[in-house]
Design a protein around this motif. Structure first.
Motif, mmCIF file in Angstrom:
data_model
loop_
_atom_site.group_PDB
_atom_site.id
_atom_site.type_symbol
_atom_site.label_atom_id
_atom_site.label_comp_id
_atom_site.label_asym_id
_atom_site.label_seq_id
_atom_site.Cartn_x
_atom_site.Cartn_y
_atom_site.Cartn_z
ATOM 1 N N LEU A 68 0.773 -1.233 -0.053
ATOM 2 C CA LEU A 68 -0.036 0.076 0.146
ATOM 3 C C LEU A 68 0.975 1.301 -0.195
ATOM 4 C CD1 LEU A 68 -2.929 -1.021 2.761
ATOM 5 C CD2 LEU A 68 -3.205 -0.545 0.186
ATOM 6 N N SER A 69 1.919 1.359 0.736
ATOM 7 C CA SER A 69 2.935 2.356 0.848
ATOM 8 C C SER A 69 3.433 2.821 -0.495
ATOM 9 C CB SER A 69 3.842 2.087 2.084
ATOM 10 O OG SER A 69 3.132 1.722 3.185
ATOM 11 N N LYS A 70 3.453 1.545 -1.414
ATOM 12 C CA LYS A 70 4.205 1.961 -2.692
ATOM 13 C C LYS A 70 3.206 2.466 -3.435
ATOM 14 C CE LYS A 70 6.986 -2.146 -2.146
ATOM 15 N NZ LYS A 70 7.235 -3.381 -2.790
ATOM 16 N N GLN A 71 1.934 2.704 -3.338
ATOM 17 C CA GLN A 71 0.819 3.180 -4.333
ATOM 18 C C GLN A 71 0.972 4.788 -4.362
ATOM 19 O OE1 GLN A 71 -0.562 0.937 -5.948
ATOM 20 N NE2 GLN A 71 0.557 -0.362 -4.792
ATOM 21 N N PRO A 72 0.832 5.457 -5.468
ATOM 22 C CA PRO A 72 0.967 6.900 -5.502
ATOM 23 C C PRO A 72 0.062 7.627 -4.593
ATOM 24 C CG PRO A 72 0.829 5.996 -7.695
ATOM 25 C CD PRO A 72 0.689 4.728 -6.764
ATOM 26 N N TYR A 73 0.579 8.440 -3.717
ATOM 27 C CA TYR A 73 -0.247 9.133 -3.170
ATOM 28 C C TYR A 73 -0.977 8.602 -1.819
ATOM 29 C CZ TYR A 73 0.199 11.692 -7.617
ATOM 30 O OH TYR A 73 0.547 12.084 -8.714
ATOM 31 N N PHE A 74 -0.619 7.158 -1.611
ATOM 32 C CA PHE A 74 -1.375 6.803 -0.623
ATOM 33 C C PHE A 74 -0.948 7.294 0.645
ATOM 34 C CE2 PHE A 74 -1.696 3.382 2.530
ATOM 35 C CZ PHE A 74 -3.004 3.018 2.649
ATOM 36 N N GLU A 75 0.064 7.801 0.865
ATOM 37 C CA GLU A 75 0.425 8.402 2.219
ATOM 38 C C GLU A 75 -0.605 9.438 2.542
ATOM 39 O OE1 GLU A 75 2.297 10.959 -0.825
ATOM 40 O OE2 GLU A 75 2.150 8.859 -0.669
ATOM 41 N N ARG A 76 -1.059 10.036 1.642
ATOM 42 C CA ARG A 76 -2.011 11.077 2.097
ATOM 43 C C ARG A 76 -3.431 10.692 2.763
ATOM 44 N NH1 ARG A 76 -3.848 14.309 -3.190
ATOM 45 N NH2 ARG A 76 -4.506 15.862 -1.502
ATOM 46 N N TRP A 77 -3.520 9.256 2.574
ATOM 47 C CA TRP A 77 -4.754 8.569 3.423
ATOM 48 C C TRP A 77 -4.502 8.773 4.864
ATOM 49 C CZ3 TRP A 77 -7.242 3.770 0.481
ATOM 50 C CH2 TRP A 77 -7.311 4.257 -0.830
ATOM 51 N N ARG A 78 -3.265 8.659 5.215
ATOM 52 C CA ARG A 78 -2.987 8.606 6.794
ATOM 53 C C ARG A 78 -3.556 7.464 7.280
ATOM 54 N NH1 ARG A 78 -2.325 14.771 9.091
ATOM 55 N NH2 ARG A 78 -0.910 15.494 7.680
ATOM 56 N N VAL A 79 -3.363 6.486 6.520
ATOM 57 C CA VAL A 79 -4.033 4.934 7.222
ATOM 58 C C VAL A 79 -3.047 4.420 8.152
ATOM 59 C CG1 VAL A 79 -4.588 2.603 6.751
ATOM 60 C CG2 VAL A 79 -5.229 4.443 5.245
ATOM 61 N N GLU A 80 -3.280 4.197 9.571
ATOM 62 C CA GLU A 80 -2.417 3.685 10.403
ATOM 63 C C GLU A 80 -2.180 2.269 10.198
ATOM 64 O OE1 GLU A 80 -4.238 4.998 14.181
ATOM 65 O OE2 GLU A 80 -3.646 7.153 13.748
ATOM 66 N N LYS A 81 -1.074 1.844 10.249
ATOM 67 C CA LYS A 81 -0.501 0.540 10.172
ATOM 68 C C LYS A 81 -1.295 -0.376 11.350
ATOM 69 C CE LYS A 81 3.400 -2.454 9.639
ATOM 70 N NZ LYS A 81 4.809 -2.766 9.514
ATOM 71 N N LEU A 99 -13.871 -7.309 0.974
ATOM 72 C CA LEU A 99 -13.756 -6.910 2.436
ATOM 73 C C LEU A 99 -12.459 -6.409 2.688
ATOM 74 C CD1 LEU A 99 -14.767 -6.777 5.224
ATOM 75 C CD2 LEU A 99 -14.012 -9.059 5.625
ATOM 76 N N LEU A 100 -11.248 -6.652 2.010
ATOM 77 C CA LEU A 100 -10.065 -6.286 2.315
ATOM 78 C C LEU A 100 -10.175 -4.807 1.898
ATOM 79 C CD1 LEU A 100 -7.186 -6.880 3.206
ATOM 80 C CD2 LEU A 100 -6.504 -7.377 0.867
ATOM 81 N N ILE A 101 -10.235 -4.419 0.784
ATOM 82 C CA ILE A 101 -10.255 -3.147 0.529
ATOM 83 C C ILE A 101 -11.330 -2.253 1.134
ATOM 84 C CG2 ILE A 101 -11.354 -1.702 -1.416
ATOM 85 C CD1 ILE A 101 -8.557 -2.865 -2.148
ATOM 86 N N ARG A 102 -12.294 -2.621 1.899
ATOM 87 C CA ARG A 102 -13.123 -1.982 2.646
ATOM 88 C C ARG A 102 -12.379 -1.659 4.035
ATOM 89 N NH1 ARG A 102 -16.755 -4.327 -0.658
ATOM 90 N NH2 ARG A 102 -18.851 -3.211 -1.143
ATOM 91 N N LEU A 103 -11.635 -2.557 4.584
ATOM 92 C CA LEU A 103 -10.951 -2.371 5.797
ATOM 93 C C LEU A 103 -9.671 -1.513 5.469
ATOM 94 C CD1 LEU A 103 -10.856 -6.025 6.573
ATOM 95 C CD2 LEU A 103 -12.114 -4.424 8.021
ATOM 96 N N VAL A 104 -9.322 -1.293 4.236
ATOM 97 C CA VAL A 104 -8.229 -0.354 3.802
ATOM 98 C C VAL A 104 -9.146 0.665 4.140
ATOM 99 C CG1 VAL A 104 -6.505 0.338 2.358
ATOM 100 C CG2 VAL A 104 -6.766 -2.228 2.831
ATOM 101 N N TYR A 105 -10.113 1.271 3.215
ATOM 102 C CA TYR A 105 -10.673 2.341 2.991
ATOM 103 C C TYR A 105 -11.168 2.969 4.287
ATOM 104 C CZ TYR A 105 -10.519 2.550 -2.112
ATOM 105 O OH TYR A 105 -10.261 2.703 -3.393
ATOM 106 N N GLN A 106 -11.556 1.876 5.224
ATOM 107 C CA GLN A 106 -11.945 2.303 6.496
ATOM 108 C C GLN A 106 -10.861 3.248 7.383
ATOM 109 O OE1 GLN A 106 -13.200 -0.822 9.161
ATOM 110 N NE2 GLN A 106 -14.837 0.297 9.753
ATOM 111 N N GLY A 107 -9.718 3.053 7.041
ATOM 112 C CA GLY A 107 -8.605 3.541 7.802
ATOM 113 C C GLY A 107 -8.298 5.115 7.255
ATOM 114 N N TYR A 108 -8.897 5.420 6.159
ATOM 115 C CA TYR A 108 -8.686 6.794 5.594
ATOM 116 C C TYR A 108 -9.072 7.807 6.604
ATOM 117 C CZ TYR A 108 -9.693 11.300 2.775
ATOM 118 O OH TYR A 108 -10.013 12.497 2.581
ATOM 119 N N GLN A 109 -8.270 8.794 6.837
ATOM 120 C CA GLN A 109 -8.418 9.881 7.929
ATOM 121 C C GLN A 109 -8.971 11.383 7.042
ATOM 122 O OE1 GLN A 109 -5.748 10.453 10.955
ATOM 123 N NE2 GLN A 109 -5.054 8.310 10.724
#
Length: 349
Positions: A68-81, A99-109
């Motif tokens: 995920l950290s390699k994806q362009p601009y993903f750091e802007r989501w501020r998803v906590e590991k 479901l996995l994608i939803r769990l990732v998106y749920q972390g967007y701040q």
């Protein structure tokens, strides 16, 4: 946040770059019941690797987070590991890719206040080339397809560096993106809402209400006041991103409509009208030139061939694992630089 996360549906904002997709994302990021992160092609880039993964442990989550950290601009989501790890390892039952994608998106701040999540949203202009693939991956998703006059689109793209601003190329890609959405509409007409940027700019509240109705959401006037909190998100954007979206900090207006009439030459308009053809009429854009221009077509053939080759290479390359796909994409940039340099040199003549 809702506890039945797997039941939260997805919607995708599909549109060419510089067509109002960022405006729409900002309007719905301001909605308390929508989670729609900054653009990052997480879904398509990770699908090949994780579509069949069902069992998870700490090492697997660490690897996922690294990807995920390699994806362009993903750091802007501020998803906590650690938060992501807790959500994945704490889930009771099998974890599908959806479901996995939803769990990732749920972390967007988001900078906007959120209550219960009723929709996950996604906005990535590059997805305009892969809308059919997204539909196969998310057959129950809804799509908001926004178009902008292809000639204004060219003028706007001349301000950025991520697409070669060549009239025939931009018109070809405009038509290609529209045709992909046409296929989805024929299969699932109730799952697609089409609107034009010009309509949104002229009547932002009316069109936002229309989209809310399409998603069965309540309309909040604060959605159109997104600028008040967007200032707080500037620190999460690179300098060029702020520069590319300066208009977001101004009230929605019609000031950028029909700018092509003063910015493009008659020859450029002829080329774009010729390549867009009847597709322009079908999407509500009146062509200034309707004739056939054999000489212009011959001169445009190398660009149109390049556009077809690039489109095919990008779609095939995206089927590879993330590493090889990135390598293919970087190699394709050689052709992009050649064509952009040619376009810049021509515009300076």
């Amino acid at each position: 946040m809702t506890t039945n996360i797997i039941d939260v549906p997805f919607f995708f904002i599909i549109g060419r770059p510089r067509s109002g997709t960022t405006l729409l994302r900002s309007i719905f990021d301001a909605h308390p019941n929508v989670v729609i992160p900054f653009e990052s092609p997480v879904i398509l880039n990770l699908y090949r690797k994780y579509k069949k993964v069902r069992a998870w442990d700490e090492a697997a989550v660490d690897e996922l987070y690294a990807d995920l950290s390699k994806q362009p601009y993903f750091e802007r989501w501020r998803v906590e590991k650690e938060g992501l790890k807790e959500r994945i390892l704490g889930y009771q039952g099998e974890i599908s890719f959806h479901l996995l994608i939803r769990l990732v998106y749920q972390g967007y701040q988001s900078v906007f206040d959120k209550t219960e999540t009723l929709w996950f949203g996604d906005k990535n202009p590059v997805y305009s080339f892969y809308a059919d693939r997204l539909f196969r991956m998310f057959p129950d998703a809804k799509f908001i397809h926004i178009t902008r006059d292809y000639r204004d689109n060219l003028v706007s793209l001349r301000k950025v560096t991520f697409e070669a601003p060549i009239p025939a190329l931009i018109a070809y890609r405009w038509v290609r993106a529209n045709k992909l959405m046409d296929k989805i509409i024929r299969k699932a007409p109730d799952q697609v809402l089409r609107l034009r940027y010009e309509e949104l700019a002229a009547a932002p509240e009316e069109k936002t209400r229309e989209i809310c109705n399409f998603l069965n959401l309540e309309f909040y006037p604060e959605q159109l006041e997104y600028r008040k909190k967007l200032e707080g998100a500037k620190e999460r954007a690179a300098e060029y991103q702020i520069r590319n979206h300066e208009s977001l900090m101004k009230p929605v207006n019609t000031g950028r409509i029909a700018i092509w009439k003063d910015a493009l030459t008659p020859e450029e308009v002829k080329v774009m009208d010729m390549v867009a053809g009847r597709n322009a009429d079908e999407h509500g854009y009146e062509r200034e030139f309707r004739g056939s221009y054999p000489l212009l077509m011959i001169r445009s053939l190398p660009v149109l061939l390049y556009a077809r080759i690039m489109n095919t290479a990008m779609r095939l390359g995206s089927l590879l694992p993330y590493g090889p796909a990135s390598w293919v994409f970087m190699k394709l940039q050689v052709f992009y630089r050649i064509y952009r340099k040619a376009a810049t040199r021509k515009s300076g003549d």
